[in-house]
Scaffold this motif. Structure first.
Motif, short mmCIF file in Angstrom:
data_model
loop_
_atom_site.label_atom_id
_atom_site.label_comp_id
_atom_site.label_asym_id
_atom_site.label_seq_id
_atom_site.Cartn_x
_atom_site.Cartn_y
_atom_site.Cartn_z
N ALA A 25 0.82 -1.22 0.00
CA ALA A 25 0.00 0.00 0.00
C ALA A 25 0.85 1.25 0.00
O ALA A 25 0.39 2.32 -0.38
N SER A 29 3.86 1.11 -5.41
CA SER A 29 2.67 0.53 -6.02
C SER A 29 1.76 1.64 -6.49
O SER A 29 1.98 2.80 -6.24
N SER A 30 0.72 1.24 -7.20
CA SER A 30 -0.19 2.26 -7.71
C SER A 30 -0.95 2.95 -6.60
O SER A 30 -1.57 3.98 -6.82
N THR A 31 -0.91 2.40 -5.39
CA THR A 31 -1.58 3.05 -4.28
C THR A 31 -0.63 3.94 -3.48
O THR A 31 -1.01 4.49 -2.47
N GLN A 63 -3.21 -5.28 -4.31
CA GLN A 63 -3.97 -4.24 -4.98
C GLN A 63 -5.25 -4.83 -5.58
O GLN A 63 -5.18 -5.68 -6.46
N TYR A 204 0.37 -6.14 -12.74
CA TYR A 204 -0.44 -6.09 -11.53
C TYR A 204 -1.91 -6.45 -11.77
O TYR A 204 -2.58 -6.98 -10.87
N ALA A 228 -4.23 4.54 -10.30
CA ALA A 228 -4.83 4.81 -8.99
C ALA A 228 -5.17 6.28 -8.85
O ALA A 228 -4.45 7.15 -9.34
N THR A 252 -7.93 4.82 -1.69
CA THR A 252 -7.49 4.68 -3.08
C THR A 252 -8.60 4.08 -3.93
O THR A 252 -9.28 3.13 -3.50
N LEU A 254 -9.25 2.31 -7.65
CA LEU A 254 -8.68 1.69 -8.83
C LEU A 254 -9.64 1.94 -9.99
O LEU A 254 -10.69 1.32 -10.07
N GLN A 269 -9.91 1.01 -2.00
CA GLN A 269 -8.98 0.39 -1.06
C GLN A 269 -8.66 1.38 0.07
O GLN A 269 -8.45 2.56 -0.18
#
Length: 280
Positions: A25, A29-31, A63, A204, A228, A252, A254, A269
């Motif tokens: 998280a 990562s994209s978050t 994710q 991912y 994200a 977050t 997606l 998320q």
């Protein structure tokens, strides 16, 4: 009640803890929310600076997961002049080695190499992932920059997998507003966005035909695009000149093709965390 410049010790520690390690998280990562940079130039002297602490977070298991996990996160930061090791201020780098290329009262630009402290995703994380390959830890090269005012920060970062683990590249941008209701309190909040390359998003969130056969999920290829959208809120309290307590919440979303992946169970998320640290 007013907008204030933070004390130097608060600024140093908030910058370090904003990139807390050891969790998908927060880690590359994209978050990932970018770090909130300190606005105090006293952090740019040529002496040694150290930060030690510990955080604990509740994060999605991966994710897009609907389930969560508890993730402890040690905090280590060492800097000397423009060079740093550990949690990297002003960047979405949880644990790395780097240097500032340019820095003045408001603008900072730097580079860093960092390594994931935990695996971003294992097939054992959820029954939905059975038959899909693990996403391995990798080495990232990051170019980052921030522009800081007393009450506002803009942070951007571009990161590339340089170890050949098919994690591609991400570009992130975050905005943070700060408010101090009292001298020892600092509140911060703001939106952020991450763009993922086709390689990143497919690693991912994609499913190859071969992995589709093994997992039973439909083949899927999201391609490059927004990975994200997020909103981050945090609070820190200065116990003393050296000790700081803090908490952070990240929501977050997606979106689009990423959110429509068969891997994703939950598009929204949440990550919650608290930390304590000592800066000297």
């Amino acid at each position: 009640m007013r907008f204030l410049k933070r004390p130097a010790s608060v600024g140093r520690f908030a910058a370090l803890t904003a990139a807390l390690a050891a969790s998908p998280a927060f880690a590359q990562s994209s978050t990932t929310p970018a770090a909130q940079a300190s606005t105090n130039t006293s952090t740019f002297d040529d002496g040694w600076r150290f930060s030690l602490g510990f955080g604990a977070f509740e994060t999605p298991r991966y994710q897009g997961a609907s389930s969560t996990k508890f993730q402890p996160a040690p905090i280590v930061g060492v800097s000397y002049g423009r060079y740093f090791f550990g949690s990297v201020a002003d960047a979405s780098v949880p644990f790395g080695l780097g240097a500032f290329l340019y820095r003045d009262e408001h603008l900072r630009v730097g580079v860093a190499l960092s390594y994931d402290l935990v695996s971003p995703r294992d097939s054992s994380d959820d029954i939905r992932l059975h038959g899909l390959p693990d996403i391995n830890r990798t080495l990232h090269a990051t170019l980052f920059g921030s522009y800081n005012l007393d009450w506002f920060t803009v942070v951007g970062a571009v990161s590339q997998d340089v170890a050949g683990e098919n994690e591609g590249a991400t570009a992130s941008l975050d905005l943070f507003g700060r408010y101090s209701p009292a001298s020892k309190w600092t509140l911060s909040a703001g939106p952020g966005i991450t763009f993922g390359s086709a390689e990143y998003n497919n690693t991912y969130f994609g499913i190859t035909p071969q992995n589709s056969t093994r997992s039973g999920l439909n083949a899927y290829s999201p391609g490059a695009g927004i990975a994200a959208l997020r909103m981050t809120a945090s609070a820190s309290y200065l116990l003393s000149r050296h000790w700081t307590l803090g908490a952070r919440i990240v929501a977050t979303r997606l979106p689009g093709a990423v959110g429509n992946s068969p891997v994703v169970e939950k598009k929204t998320q949440m990550t919650y965390g608290a930390f304590a640290g000592y800066a000297f």
